[in-house]
Motif scaffolding. Structure first.
Motif, PDB file in Angstrom:
ATOM      1  N   GLY A   1      11.402  -5.655 -11.741  1.00  9.74           N
ATOM      2  CA  GLY A   1      10.213  -4.914 -12.140  1.00  9.74           C
ATOM      3  C   GLY A   1      10.460  -3.727 -11.488  1.00  9.74           C
ATOM      4  O   GLY A   1      10.202  -2.472 -12.179  1.00  9.74           O
ATOM      5  N   MET A   2      10.882  -3.410 -10.406  1.00  9.60           N
ATOM      6  CA  MET A   2      10.893  -1.811  -9.712  1.00  9.60           C
ATOM      7  C   MET A   2      11.979  -1.053 -10.278  1.00  9.60           C
ATOM      8  O   MET A   2      11.871  -0.054 -10.641  1.00  9.60           O
ATOM      9  CB  MET A   2      11.221  -2.127  -8.212  1.00  9.60           C
ATOM     10  CG  MET A   2      10.852  -0.907  -7.427  1.00  9.60           C
ATOM     11  SD  MET A   2      10.282  -1.342  -5.827  1.00  9.60           S
ATOM     12  CE  MET A   2      11.883  -1.900  -5.114  1.00  9.60           C
TER      13      MET A   2
ATOM     14  N   TYR B   1       5.229  -4.124  -5.008  1.00  8.82           N
ATOM     15  CA  TYR B   1       3.985  -3.883  -5.505  1.00  8.82           C
ATOM     16  C   TYR B   1       3.394  -2.531  -5.294  1.00  8.82           C
ATOM     17  O   TYR B   1       2.904  -1.760  -5.986  1.00  8.82           O
ATOM     18  CB  TYR B   1       2.844  -5.090  -5.155  1.00  8.82           C
ATOM     19  CG  TYR B   1       3.115  -6.080  -5.993  1.00  8.82           C
ATOM     20  CD1 TYR B   1       3.038  -6.017  -7.282  1.00  8.82           C
ATOM     21  CD2 TYR B   1       3.344  -7.409  -5.342  1.00  8.82           C
ATOM     22  CE1 TYR B   1       3.332  -7.388  -8.000  1.00  8.82           C
ATOM     23  CE2 TYR B   1       3.533  -8.527  -5.906  1.00  8.82           C
ATOM     24  CZ  TYR B   1       3.726  -8.526  -7.612  1.00  8.82           C
ATOM     25  OH  TYR B   1       3.688  -9.800  -8.043  1.00  8.82           O
ATOM     26  N   LYS B   2       3.415  -2.218  -3.937  1.00  4.87           N
ATOM     27  CA  LYS B   2       2.970  -0.764  -3.558  1.00  4.87           C
ATOM     28  C   LYS B   2       3.974   0.288  -4.007  1.00  4.87           C
ATOM     29  O   LYS B   2       3.451   1.307  -4.540  1.00  4.87           O
ATOM     30  CB  LYS B   2       2.846  -0.697  -2.109  1.00  4.87           C
ATOM     31  CG  LYS B   2       4.155  -0.488  -1.376  1.00  4.87           C
ATOM     32  CD  LYS B   2       3.530  -0.588   0.253  1.00  4.87           C
ATOM     33  CE  LYS B   2       4.672  -0.345   1.243  1.00  4.87           C
ATOM     34  NZ  LYS B   2       4.418  -0.160   2.656  1.00  4.87           N
ATOM     35  N   GLN B   3       5.215   0.133  -4.228  1.00  2.00           N
ATOM     36  CA  GLN B   3       6.088   1.081  -4.867  1.00  2.00           C
ATOM     37  C   GLN B   3       5.487   1.111  -6.292  1.00  2.00           C
ATOM     38  O   GLN B   3       5.584   2.618  -7.182  1.00  2.00           O
ATOM     39  CB  GLN B   3       7.411   0.710  -4.542  1.00  2.00           C
ATOM     40  CG  GLN B   3       7.861   0.893  -3.239  1.00  2.00           C
ATOM     41  CD  GLN B   3       9.353   1.170  -3.052  1.00  2.00           C
ATOM     42  OE1 GLN B   3      10.008   0.151  -2.310  1.00  2.00           O
ATOM     43  NE2 GLN B   3      10.127   1.855  -3.791  1.00  2.00           N
TER      44      GLN B   3
ATOM     45  N   GLN C   1      -5.503  -4.484  -3.937  1.00  2.00           N
ATOM     46  CA  GLN C   1      -5.308  -5.659  -3.699  1.00  2.00           C
ATOM     47  C   GLN C   1      -4.018  -6.114  -4.559  1.00  2.00           C
ATOM     48  O   GLN C   1      -4.221  -6.141  -5.671  1.00  2.00           O
ATOM     49  CB  GLN C   1      -6.386  -6.784  -3.781  1.00  2.00           C
ATOM     50  CG  GLN C   1      -7.599  -6.768  -2.525  1.00  2.00           C
ATOM     51  CD  GLN C   1      -8.177  -5.436  -2.908  1.00  2.00           C
ATOM     52  OE1 GLN C   1      -8.725  -5.060  -3.931  1.00  2.00           O
ATOM     53  NE2 GLN C   1      -8.711  -4.638  -1.843  1.00  2.00           N
ATOM     54  N   THR C   2      -3.086  -6.557  -3.847  1.00  2.00           N
ATOM     55  CA  THR C   2      -1.978  -6.804  -4.442  1.00  2.00           C
ATOM     56  C   THR C   2      -1.883  -8.330  -4.564  1.00  2.00           C
ATOM     57  O   THR C   2      -2.450  -8.986  -3.783  1.00  2.00           O
ATOM     58  CB  THR C   2      -0.469  -6.349  -4.075  1.00  2.00           C
ATOM     59  OG1 THR C   2      -0.657  -6.577  -2.544  1.00  2.00           O
ATOM     60  CG2 THR C   2      -0.360  -4.788  -4.142  1.00  2.00           C
ATOM     61  N   PRO C   3      -0.693  -8.877  -5.573  1.00  2.00           N
ATOM     62  CA  PRO C   3      -0.936 -10.394  -5.541  1.00  2.00           C
ATOM     63  C   PRO C   3      -0.308 -11.120  -4.409  1.00  2.00           C
ATOM     64  O   PRO C   3       0.435 -10.707  -3.429  1.00  2.00           O
ATOM     65  CB  PRO C   3       0.004 -10.696  -6.742  1.00  2.00           C
ATOM     66  CG  PRO C   3      -0.044  -9.385  -7.558  1.00  2.00           C
ATOM     67  CD  PRO C   3      -0.127  -8.204  -6.636  1.00  2.00           C
TER      68      PRO C   3
END
Length: 590
Positions: free
Chosen positions: A518-519, A201-203, A165-167
């Motif tokens: 972030g990425m 987030y999934k990356q 689960q991502t934010p």
């Protein structure tokens, strides 16, 4: 005995005959047959016929109950009299003879009927959604939705994916729509954004060393509503994989999507091996990047037959290199009445008309275009399109980039009007090789055509040395019956390629670092090649429930004005709430 029930309203069968049962539920329908009351008692699980006659101690109270009252009934299970059985009901061989009845919840006069499937205004249905959801078809759709999501989750785990689960409170991201912003009380003047998708987030999960991720993800976009897109929020089957190429994603995802469709298709055929259709070919043949392959019609470029011809309108257009003439075959459409009807339809779509040729008995072409280009060219068009006597062809001309949408709509219209579309199937396909960039006429610059995080075909070398508008992306969609139901890509995981890709679209490195810090930082510390996609849960459920409106498969949807009229949202904040958030409202004057 349990306070409310020993059985559900869908449980009783012949082997319960002679037993005492206690049921609770809603009075679905009440019928008075010569002083004997028949109450169809309904709960989530089904419906049971309850009989109350004047000899029953429950009769006096039973006479007072009305539709949708919630009651408890005690009684004896017995066979229905011969000839009165209902084979359409699982409980249709038995009935309950009531000996005791209790009113658990009386109901006021209903603003809309629960019995039957009568069309009612959407405003009423959404305001009283809790009543609307009691209706059999909608109730069944919502339950089917849950079962479809269970099947997706099961199949993803069977493929080795792990659920994360991502934010929900996150940063703004350029997914192509407006963000929903959430003000921060702790950090005055700053805002979270609700995720348009868990893309970054999934990356980052892949950067973190997890190999296969998925979730049934809520996504939030401040978009105008339409029938196949809910306002505010929607759900997608989101997934990502490490150390994969495009074919690996296809091999993992196709069995999941195909399997879900097969499981819930009610016997309708489902495409077994999804064809791969390049984006340019899809636009060329079908006029859309989400083709409905149930329609067998394929458009063709017939420009050569009009170049230098006597049909001056098309011939002059073709003096410009970018212009073309496309033909839409119309098998069985070779009548004046049908061709005139299509022409009128085109005018109703804001077009000057829709040119056509009819082939009559003997194979002779008819109509103004045939008369102007002559029999040889007319015969050549017929041969190219594979048409015969009694058929027709319709023509669109000009710059394909400008007329392609109309051409696709015309193909759909011809196929449906001539009853060529096989609606009784699910036709799925991969659409591949999307253009990486497109020209933005509004901003007069090159911009991303789809997902900015996709890997360009040819990588950094292509970005440095090729015309940006010629570069294709490792980007793909799944189309089903005219809808895009999934979209994804292999990601651009090299920081220098990411910076170059954004630079071509007008973003400098500082902007990339600021917006995707972030990425970008994660890519500096060993980024695996990765890719994935997201499938639209709502659209898949909509297709499998046989409806064309997402409100029919969503439990508490908003209306067309993006309002939740059941709960009264959006609503003004109180002065206290605004003070805590350090916000002053500057609403436009009405």
């Amino acid at each position: 005995m349990h306070r409310y029930r020993t059985h559900t309203c869908g449980a009783l069968r012949l082997d319960h005959v002679g037993q005492t049962a206690r049921l609770s539920g809603w009075c679905h329908r009440i019928r008075d047959h010569g002083g004997v009351l028949f109450i169809d008692l309904r709960d989530h699980y089904g419906l049971t016929q309850v009989v109350v006659d004047p000899d029953s101690p429950a009769f006096k109270l039973a006479e007072t109950v009305r539709s949708e009252w919630v009651i408890r009934v005690d009684g004896r299970v017995r066979n229905r009299p011969a000839g009165t059985e209902n084979p359409d009901l699982p409980t249709g061989a038995v009935e309950v003879y009531a000996t005791e009845l209790e009113v658990l919840g009386p109901a006021a006069e209903l603003p809309l009927p629960v019995f039957g499937d009568i069309e009612y205004p959407e405003e009423t249905r959404l305001r009283y959604r809790f009543l609307d959801l009691r209706r059999e078809k909608l109730h069944r759709n919502i339950m089917k939705r849950g079962a479809i999501i269970d099947a997706m989750r099961r199949r993803m785990k069977d493929q080795g994916f792990f659920e994360f689960q991502t934010p929900i409170l996150t940063a703004s991201s350029p997914e192509g729509a407006r963000d929903f912003l959430v003000p921060s009380r702790i950090h005055p003047g700053t805002f979270y954004a609700l995720p348009q998708a868990p893309q970054q987030y999934k990356q980052l999960i892949m950067m973190s060393g997890f190999d296969r991720y998925f979730q049934i993800a809520p996504c939030f976009r401040d978009e105008d509503p339409r029938a196949d897109r809910l306002p505010g929020e929607f759900y997608q089957l989101d997934l990502e994989m490490s150390f994969v190429e495009q074919e690996d994603v296809f091999a993992a995802v196709e069995p999941v999507i195909r399997g879900v469709f097969e499981e819930f298709a009610d016997g309708k055929p489902v495409t077994q091996s999804f064809p791969r259709i390049p984006y340019a070919e899809s636009m060329r043949k079908y006029g859309t990047d989400k083709p409905d392959l149930r329609n067998p019609l394929v458009m063709q470029d017939v420009s050569e037959h009009f170049r230098g011809s006597g049909f001056k309108v098309f011939a002059r257009m073709l003096e410009s290199e970018k212009n073309q003439v496309w033909a839409i075959p119309g098998p069985g459409g070779g009548s004046r009445a049908f061709c005139d009807r299509m022409n009128s339809w085109a005018q109703g779509e804001g077009q000057p008309g829709l040119g056509y040729i009819m082939w009559r008995e003997g194979g002779e072409g008819a109509g103004p275009i045939a008369n102007n280009i002559g029999p040889e060219r007319t015969a050549a068009i017929r041969e190219q399109l594979g048409l015969k006597e009694g058929d027709a062809a319709f023509f669109v001309a000009g710059d394909p980039e400008k007329f392609v949408k109309f051409a696709g709509a015309a193909r759909t219209k011809v196929g449906e009007e001539l009853k060529l579309v096989d609606f009784d199937q699910f036709a799925l396909a991969w659409i591949v090789d999307f253009p990486f960039y497109e020209w933005s006429e509004d901003e007069k610059k090159v911009d991303f055509s789809h997902n900015p995080f996709s890997m360009p075909q040819g990588g950094l070398d292509a970005l440095k040395n090729e015309d940006p508008l010629s570069i294709k992306a490792f980007q793909y969609d799944i189309a089903c019956n005219g809808y895009e139901i999934a979209s994804g890509g292999i990601r651009n995981h090299r920081p220098e390629a990411m910076v170059k890709a954004f630079e071509i679209a007008g973003y400098d490195e500082a902007t990339v670092v600021e917006r995707f810090g972030g990425m970008y930082r994660a890519f500096q510390y060993g980024a695996p090649p990765h890719g994935g996609m997201a499938a639209g849960v709502d659209r898949i459920v909509m297709l499998l429930c046989g409806t064309s409106n997402l409100r029919e498969i969503s439990i508490f949807p908003m209306n067309q004005q993006a309002q939740d009229i059941l709960m009264g949202a959006p609503a003004p904040a109180t002065p206290k709430q605004l003070r805590e958030l350090h916000i002053r409202v500057n609403a436009p004057e009405k």
